[in-house]
Motif scaffolding. Structure first.
Motif, PDB file in Angstrom:
ATOM      1  N   THR A 209     -17.059  24.118 -20.758  1.00 41.61           N
ATOM      2  CA  THR A 209     -17.581  24.679 -19.521  1.00 41.61           C
ATOM      3  C   THR A 209     -17.060  23.910 -18.308  1.00 41.61           C
ATOM      4  N   PHE A 210     -17.307  24.440 -17.119  1.00 47.68           N
ATOM      5  CA  PHE A 210     -16.978  23.720 -15.890  1.00 47.68           C
ATOM      6  C   PHE A 210     -17.636  22.340 -15.904  1.00 47.68           C
ATOM      7  N   VAL A 211     -18.870  22.302 -16.376  1.00 47.11           N
ATOM      8  CA  VAL A 211     -19.631  21.057 -16.401  1.00 47.11           C
ATOM      9  C   VAL A 211     -18.977  20.034 -17.329  1.00 47.11           C
ATOM     10  N   ASP A 212     -18.517  20.478 -18.503  1.00 44.28           N
ATOM     11  CA  ASP A 212     -17.813  19.579 -19.430  1.00 44.28           C
ATOM     12  C   ASP A 212     -16.577  18.989 -18.764  1.00 44.28           C
ATOM     13  N   ASN A 213     -15.841  19.819 -18.037  1.00 40.97           N
ATOM     14  CA  ASN A 213     -14.638  19.330 -17.354  1.00 40.97           C
ATOM     15  C   ASN A 213     -14.993  18.292 -16.295  1.00 40.97           C
ATOM     16  N   LEU A 214     -16.071  18.531 -15.560  1.00 39.94           N
ATOM     17  CA  LEU A 214     -16.505  17.558 -14.555  1.00 39.94           C
ATOM     18  C   LEU A 214     -16.794  16.215 -15.205  1.00 39.94           C
ATOM     19  N   TYR A 215     -17.559  16.217 -16.299  1.00 42.65           N
ATOM     20  CA  TYR A 215     -17.903  14.963 -16.975  1.00 42.65           C
ATOM     21  C   TYR A 215     -16.636  14.243 -17.458  1.00 42.65           C
ATOM     22  N   HIS A 216     -15.668  15.018 -17.917  1.00 44.60           N
ATOM     23  CA  HIS A 216     -14.425  14.434 -18.435  1.00 44.60           C
ATOM     24  C   HIS A 216     -13.660  13.694 -17.335  1.00 44.60           C
ATOM     25  N   TRP A 217     -13.398  14.386 -16.223  1.00 45.44           N
ATOM     26  CA  TRP A 217     -12.597  13.767 -15.163  1.00 45.44           C
ATOM     27  C   TRP A 217     -13.363  12.682 -14.420  1.00 45.44           C
ATOM     28  N   GLU A 218     -14.663  12.821 -14.341  1.00 46.17           N
ATOM     29  CA  GLU A 218     -15.523  11.799 -13.733  1.00 46.17           C
ATOM     30  C   GLU A 218     -15.340  10.466 -14.475  1.00 46.17           C
ATOM     31  N   LYS A 219     -15.135  10.583 -15.774  1.00 45.26           N
ATOM     32  CA  LYS A 219     -14.957   9.382 -16.606  1.00 45.26           C
ATOM     33  C   LYS A 219     -13.502   8.917 -16.659  1.00 45.26           C
ATOM     34  N   GLU A 220     -12.583   9.887 -16.809  1.00 49.93           N
ATOM     35  CA  GLU A 220     -11.173   9.546 -17.013  1.00 49.93           C
ATOM     36  C   GLU A 220     -10.424   9.224 -15.724  1.00 49.93           C
ATOM     37  N   ARG A 221     -10.808   9.872 -14.606  1.00 49.03           N
ATOM     38  CA  ARG A 221     -10.083   9.676 -13.346  1.00 49.03           C
ATOM     39  C   ARG A 221     -11.067   9.452 -12.190  1.00 49.03           C
ATOM     40  N   PRO A 222     -11.936   8.479 -12.314  1.00 44.59           N
ATOM     41  CA  PRO A 222     -12.997   8.322 -11.302  1.00 44.59           C
ATOM     42  C   PRO A 222     -12.480   8.112  -9.890  1.00 44.59           C
ATOM     43  N   HIS A 223     -11.326   7.447  -9.734  1.00 48.87           N
ATOM     44  CA  HIS A 223     -10.851   7.099  -8.391  1.00 48.87           C
ATOM     45  C   HIS A 223      -9.783   8.038  -7.857  1.00 48.87           C
ATOM     46  N   GLN A 224      -9.447   9.059  -8.627  1.00 49.36           N
ATOM     47  CA  GLN A 224      -8.485  10.050  -8.138  1.00 49.36           C
ATOM     48  C   GLN A 224      -9.199  11.044  -7.229  1.00 49.36           C
ATOM     49  N   VAL A 225      -8.519  11.447  -6.155  1.00 51.43           N
ATOM     50  CA  VAL A 225      -9.114  12.402  -5.218  1.00 51.43           C
ATOM     51  C   VAL A 225      -9.130  13.789  -5.839  1.00 51.43           C
ATOM     52  N   TYR A 226     -10.309  14.423  -5.840  1.00 46.17           N
ATOM     53  CA  TYR A 226     -10.442  15.784  -6.336  1.00 46.17           C
ATOM     54  C   TYR A 226     -10.460  16.794  -5.190  1.00 46.17           C
ATOM     55  N   LEU A 227     -11.251  16.530  -4.143  1.00 46.51           N
ATOM     56  CA  LEU A 227     -11.410  17.481  -3.044  1.00 46.51           C
ATOM     57  C   LEU A 227     -10.982  16.848  -1.723  1.00 46.51           C
ATOM     58  N   ARG A 228     -10.187  17.600  -0.922  1.00 44.45           N
ATOM     59  CA  ARG A 228      -9.724  17.120   0.385  1.00 44.45           C
ATOM     60  C   ARG A 228     -10.130  18.120   1.459  1.00 44.45           C
ATOM     61  N   GLN A 229     -11.064  17.705   2.293  1.00 47.59           N
ATOM     62  CA  GLN A 229     -11.591  18.575   3.344  1.00 47.59           C
ATOM     63  C   GLN A 229     -10.982  18.181   4.685  1.00 47.59           C
ATOM     64  N   PRO A 230     -10.198  19.076   5.324  1.00 43.58           N
ATOM     65  CA  PRO A 230      -9.560  18.707   6.594  1.00 43.58           C
ATOM     66  C   PRO A 230     -10.527  18.783   7.787  1.00 43.58           C
ATOM     67  N   PHE A 231     -10.385  17.824   8.672  1.00 47.51           N
ATOM     68  CA  PHE A 231     -11.071  17.822   9.970  1.00 47.51           C
ATOM     69  C   PHE A 231     -10.029  17.411  10.998  1.00 47.51           C
ATOM     70  N   GLY A 232      -9.449  18.399  11.686  1.00 46.51           N
ATOM     71  CA  GLY A 232      -8.376  18.078  12.627  1.00 46.51           C
ATOM     72  C   GLY A 232      -7.167  17.542  11.882  1.00 46.51           C
ATOM     73  N   ASP A 233      -6.715  16.351  12.266  1.00 48.10           N
ATOM     74  CA  ASP A 233      -5.524  15.756  11.649  1.00 48.10           C
ATOM     75  C   ASP A 233      -5.853  14.810  10.497  1.00 48.10           C
ATOM     76  N   SER A 234      -7.126  14.704  10.146  1.00 45.75           N
ATOM     77  CA  SER A 234      -7.504  13.787   9.068  1.00 45.75           C
ATOM     78  C   SER A 234      -8.226  14.552   7.952  1.00 45.75           C
ATOM     79  N   PHE A 235      -8.454  13.853   6.847  1.00 47.85           N
ATOM     80  CA  PHE A 235      -9.131  14.452   5.703  1.00 47.85           C
ATOM     81  C   PHE A 235     -10.339  13.619   5.308  1.00 47.85           C
TER      82      PHE A 235
END
Length: 558
Positions: A12-38
């Motif tokens: 499920t989506f939830v299983d995937n979240l748990y997986h990456w939360e553990k395997e890639r905790p410091h990798q950026v998943y979501l990037r929300q732009p505000f002007g010229d920065s994220f």
């Protein structure tokens, strides 16, 4: 909510979240732009916020599998809220951010949502009149949060993250997805976690899950099945990074910054891209440069890079028919657009055009696990798969009209399947109309014939109860540069070229140039930018016969 003991394991989506939360905790998943920065959200932070919001939802002591609404444009909090609803054991019910107060009231009442997440919206003050005071509202931060609501940041501050990893049962509802309402009121399509897992499992190779660390660009409504599949499901399945669009004004800049590996655009977006390119480089000059070997490669790369698509591995179109000429035009630039076909009721996953073996004129090759038959007599496309919807929420009669006793979904589209498993769409059952001569006309196929005329931005062929069809058109930005005589000449030339290729009763008698444009706001387009044919026909009905009786073949709406 408990760990599944199903004999058929699912992811499920939830299983995937748990997986990456553990395997890639410091990798950026979501990037929300505000002007010229994220504002960046790592997998660890996304997981933490999901767990805190889930803890809050648990504290409400709602019955299991309660329907929880979500109304917002695409943003990081949209995906976090969606996941939090699932982790808390409830059903995510997303709504289009363009709904009016009355439309929002209709779907909220129909779905029975007791909680509503309210996010990035252009006109919340106008929409909120459609929300009952009995519904508990939660405001996302930063996007003009409503002071009367429970605040997202307060939830994060006051609720500790849940420590367990609850997973949905396979046959629990994943979501109720309301259709965009091309005809009539939206219908709530019930989709299970098992259905989503089956669809992802059968299509992941075709959807390029093998691309390492892919980037995605999210701008089409996430509450639509296409964006939910290509952005949310695929990013969760691959562990990639999702970039969001900040606004229409910053779209080009945001897309260039994302430089996505996977990119989906509806046909109208591709038309706008084409017109933008031709505004900078006329077709004759482009044709000349593409014939020069060394310059050709430079020009193609410059155009792809300018669009933000130089790194794209999977380039898709869907949600509406795409003219063959437009696909071939982009192919010359080294952009291979793969058409995909489906509907919410079958998770948008019926077929997709293979990258290396396209068949122009079809919408692609049928996916593994998907069955397609053509109904005798009507030619209607019927589909059946492990990812069929359960039905329409609280609409048993509509469900029975759509899914027959053998599990076939009646799509409403007319088509044919060739010997290699490629599907071709030739019309829609309900869009076909009878002329006053008693002949049946499929308007969408006639509209394709106007695709090469760059003076036209939007078109709707109509003609019920008229002797011959007429075409209502909205002019493109490019057309604004020319005088009336030049535009008339161009449109007449298209008519002269097209009509001899049509059956006698299909030939377009008049072209009417409409003032203004058809938009989501004036209810002429769905949120996915498909024309609402029935609304357009009703709007212009009083003028149909007078236009038809006019001597000129090109008529300008007065």
């Amino acid at each position: 909510m408990k760990a599944t003991n199903s004999p058929t394991p699912i992811t499920t989506f939830v299983d995937n979240l748990y997986h990456w939360e553990k395997e890639r905790p410091h990798q950026v998943y979501l990037r929300q732009p505000f002007g010229d920065s994220f504002r960046d959200y790592t997998w660890k932070e996304v997981g933490d916020q999901v767990r805190r919001v889930s803890a809050y939802l648990r504290s409400l002591n709602l019955p299991p599998q309660s329907n929880i609404g979500l109304v917002s444009k695409n943003c990081a909090e949209w995906i976090i809220a969606d996941l939090a609803i699932m982790v808390a054991g409830h059903v995510s019910v997303p709504f289009y951010a363009t709904l009016t107060a009355d439309q929002l009231q209709q779907v909220l009442t129909h779905s029975g949502c007791s909680v509503l997440f309210v996010g990035k919206l252009d006109d919340w003050s106008g929409m909120k009149k459609g929300v009952s005071s009995a519904i508990k509202c939660i405001s996302f931060p930063t996007y003009n949060p409503d002071a009367e609501h429970i605040q997202w940041n307060d939830i994060l501050a006051n609720h500790a993250p849940i420590s367990d990893n609850p997973t949905p049962q396979p046959d629990d509802l994943f979501s109720i997805i309301y259709t965009s309402g091309t005809t009539g009121n939206p219908k709530g399509v019930m989709v299970t976690h098992r259905a989503v897992s089956e669809a992802v499992g059968r299509t992941k190779d075709i959807l390029r899950y093998d691309v390492p660390n892919p980037r995605f660009f999210s701008y089409l409504p996430l509450c639509h099945i296409a964006e939910r599949n290509i952005i949310e499901a695929t990013s969760l399945g691959t562990g990639g990074t999702v970039y969001f669009a900040e606004s229409l004004d910053t779209f080009a800049k945001n897309l260039a910054a994302a430089s996505p590996a996977h990119f989906l655009a509806v046909p109208r977006i591709w038309t706008k891209f084409q017109l933008g390119i031709l505004a900078k480089m006329p077709q004759k000059k482009l044709d000349m440069l593409l014939k020069i070997p060394v310059l050709s490669g430079i020009v193609k790369k410059k155009i792809r890079k300018g669009l933000g698509l130089n790194e794209a591995q999977l380039v898709l179109t869907g949600a509406a028919p795409m003219p063959i000429s437009l696909i071939r035009w982009f192919r010359r630039l080294g952009i291979t657009i793969q058409e995909a076909y489906g509907m919410t009721e079958n998770l948008g996953a019926v077929c997709m055009m293979p990258h290396d073996n396209p068949k122009d004129g079809s919408v692609g090759k049928i996916y593994p696990g998907m069955e397609v038959v053509i109904a005798e007599g009507t030619g209607e496309i019927l589909t059946r798969s492990p990812w069929n919807m359960l039905g329409y929420y609280r609409e048993p009669s509509l469900t029975a009209d759509t899914i027959d006793s053998e599990g076939w979904i009646h799509t409403g589209d007319v088509g044919e399947v060739d010997e290699d498993g490629y599907l071709k769409i030739t019309g829609r059952v309900k869009e076909m109309y009878k002329t006053s001569k008693g002949e049946y006309v499929a308007p969408s196929q006639i509209e394709f014939g106007f695709a090469d005329n760059k003076m036209i931005e939007q078109i709707c062929v109509v003609g019920q109860n008229l002797p011959q069809p007429i075409a209502l058109v909205v002019l493109s930005e490019m057309a604004q540069k020319f005088d009336k005589d030049t535009i008339n000449q161009s449109l007449n030339s298209t008519l002269s070229d097209l009509n001899p290729r049509l059956k006698t009763y299909e030939r377009v008698q008049k072209i009417v140039i409409i003032k203004g444009t058809w938009t989501v706001d004036n209810n002429m387009l769905t949120p996915t930018m498909k024309t609402k044919r029935n609304v357009i026909e009703k709007n212009y009905a009083p003028m149909m016969e007078p236009w038809y009786e006019t001597k000129e073949s090109i008529i300008w709406e007065s």
